[in-house]
Design an enzyme around this catalytic site. Structure first.
Site, mmCIF file in Angstrom:
data_model
loop_
_atom_site.group_PDB
_atom_site.id
_atom_site.type_symbol
_atom_site.label_atom_id
_atom_site.label_comp_id
_atom_site.label_asym_id
_atom_site.label_seq_id
_atom_site.Cartn_x
_atom_site.Cartn_y
_atom_site.Cartn_z
ATOM 1 N N ASP A 193 -13.182 27.378 17.026
ATOM 2 C CA ASP A 193 -13.556 26.077 16.498
ATOM 3 C C ASP A 193 -12.275 25.355 16.053
ATOM 4 O O ASP A 193 -11.213 25.973 15.931
ATOM 5 C CB ASP A 193 -14.505 26.303 15.313
ATOM 6 C CG ASP A 193 -14.794 25.038 14.537
ATOM 7 O OD1 ASP A 193 -15.137 24.028 15.167
ATOM 8 O OD2 ASP A 193 -14.674 25.073 13.288
ATOM 9 N N LEU A 194 -12.381 24.051 15.791
ATOM 10 C CA LEU A 194 -11.216 23.290 15.320
ATOM 11 C C LEU A 194 -11.235 23.069 13.804
ATOM 12 O O LEU A 194 -10.539 23.740 13.066
ATOM 13 C CB LEU A 194 -11.136 21.938 16.044
ATOM 14 C CG LEU A 194 -10.515 21.917 17.443
ATOM 15 C CD1 LEU A 194 -10.451 20.488 17.964
ATOM 16 C CD2 LEU A 194 -9.124 22.536 17.452
ATOM 17 N N ASP A 195 -12.037 22.122 13.349
ATOM 18 C CA ASP A 195 -12.027 21.746 11.933
ATOM 19 C C ASP A 195 -12.492 22.896 11.044
ATOM 20 O O ASP A 195 -13.550 23.484 11.256
ATOM 21 C CB ASP A 195 -12.922 20.528 11.712
ATOM 22 C CG ASP A 195 -12.387 19.296 12.418
ATOM 23 O OD1 ASP A 195 -11.427 18.701 11.907
ATOM 24 O OD2 ASP A 195 -12.913 18.955 13.491
ATOM 25 N N THR A 255 -15.668 22.830 19.906
ATOM 26 C CA THR A 255 -15.684 21.926 18.762
ATOM 27 C C THR A 255 -16.841 20.938 18.826
ATOM 28 O O THR A 255 -17.397 20.674 19.901
ATOM 29 C CB THR A 255 -14.350 21.146 18.688
ATOM 30 O OG1 THR A 255 -14.392 20.216 17.610
ATOM 31 C CG2 THR A 255 -14.095 20.385 19.988
ATOM 32 N N GLY A 256 -17.172 20.383 17.675
ATOM 33 C CA GLY A 256 -18.140 19.304 17.635
ATOM 34 C C GLY A 256 -17.505 17.966 17.960
ATOM 35 O O GLY A 256 -18.194 16.980 18.202
ATOM 36 N N LYS A 269 -22.630 25.575 21.342
ATOM 37 C CA LYS A 269 -21.364 26.241 21.642
ATOM 38 C C LYS A 269 -21.568 27.581 22.334
ATOM 39 O O LYS A 269 -20.825 27.929 23.257
ATOM 40 C CB LYS A 269 -20.556 26.423 20.358
ATOM 41 C CG LYS A 269 -20.031 25.122 19.762
ATOM 42 C CD LYS A 269 -19.123 25.383 18.558
ATOM 43 C CE LYS A 269 -18.622 24.102 17.947
ATOM 44 N NZ LYS A 269 -17.668 24.323 16.831
ATOM 45 N N ASN A 301 -22.633 24.954 13.125
ATOM 46 C CA ASN A 301 -22.595 24.647 14.552
ATOM 47 C C ASN A 301 -21.773 25.662 15.339
ATOM 48 O O ASN A 301 -21.692 25.586 16.566
ATOM 49 C CB ASN A 301 -22.082 23.217 14.802
ATOM 50 C CG ASN A 301 -20.657 23.006 14.338
ATOM 51 O OD1 ASN A 301 -20.125 23.758 13.515
ATOM 52 N ND2 ASN A 301 -20.015 21.985 14.878
#
Length: 287
Positions: free
Chosen positions: A7-9, A41-42, A212, A238
């Site tokens: 994931d990113l954030d 990522t979202g 995801k 998520n």
């Protein structure tokens, strides 16, 4: 392990939205040793690609929670569209709850209020980065307009009058927990909709195949990599589908206790280079 999905954030990115030198170095080291790296990522591809490019990282990107999959060159490999009637229902329920909305589409992001847009981002960043000043937070919030196209419209209904617009994801915000709970309850039984969250004040709406975990399986099949040979790491709701789909799901140290309980293990927090720590442990086990 043959592939690492991150994931990113709150995961790969630190408190100022950047890939740290340690995380970048660890990713490049893993790639050099034959391990594939993927971002899930979202965010949209436009927004996700900026911090990766700044860190010199080239990788496939699963974006918008799995609604789109891009290869290393930014070419679209796969997409999952929201049903337009379902999207209208989401709009109706969220509008009744007075939620702020963003529509993520093939034409960019549509929002109804630039001012509200900035204030929502400021509230998100305040909770995620308590050490930053108000001035720094507002400067970072305005960067959003530079990272991806945002078009402000007078009425969300106009989106449904555009035949060439494909809706991938709807993101809704409210600072009132009871509003979020009410919307989730109202839309929870819709079969062509999955509701997740990437923070305490938002809800993310996608097609059930735009998750995801589903997208990671799709990409893994394209790369001929078994799911049991994949490690996924994330920090929020998520991310759960990919944490559970991968051979090993790892929660960040900054994740909630509920997320940690659903994972197979826990690494350090995002501000402690938790992704780098995870990768180093994988490489040690590989050698």
């Amino acid at each position: 392990m043959k592939l690492i999905a991150s994931d990113l954030d709150g995961t790969l990115l630190n408190e100022i939205g950047q890939v740290s030198e340690n995380n970048a170095a660890a990713i490049k080291k893993a790639v050099d040793q034959g391990i594939r790296f993927v971002v899930a990522t979202g965010r949209s591809w436009d927004s996700a690609s900026k911090p990766l490019q700044a860190a010199g990282i080239t990788s496939p990107v699963i974006s918008l929670n799995g609604a789109t999959i891009y290869d290393e060159d930014g070419e679209l490999l796969h997409e999952v569209k929201m049903n337009r009637d379902v999207a209208k229902e989401v709009l109706s329920v969220c509008r009744e709850a007075e939620m702020y909305l963003e529509f993520f589409t093939n034409k960019g992001i549509y929002s109804a209020s630039r001012e509200y847009f900035v204030e929502v981002l400021v509230d998100i960043m305040k909770s995620a980065n308590p050490n930053l000043t108000e001035e720094e937070i507002r400067a970072n919030a305005h960067l959003r307009f530079q990272n991806e196209p945002v078009e402000f419209i007078d009425d969300y209904d106009l989106i449904f009058e555009m035949d060439d617009v494909v809706i991938y994801k709807i993101l809704g915000f409210s600072l009132k927990p009871e509003k979020l709970a009410g919307v989730r309850a109202s839309l929870g039984k819709e079969k062509e909709l999955v509701i997740t969250s990437s923070g305490d004040i938002n809800l993310e709406f996608n097609h059930p195949q735009a998750q995801k975990g589903v997208a990671l399986k799709n990409l893994a099949d394209r790369l001929n990599i078994p799911m049991e040979d994949i490690v996924a790491v994330g920090d929020n709701w998520n991310d759960v589908s990919m944490l559970q789909a991968a051979g090993k799901g790892i929660a960040m140290g900054n994740a909630s206790d509920e997320i940690k309980q659903l994972a197979d293990g826990v690494t350090k927090s995002n501000i402690e280079d938790g992704v780098a720590a995870l990768i180093e442990s994988i490489l040690i086990g590989k050698n």
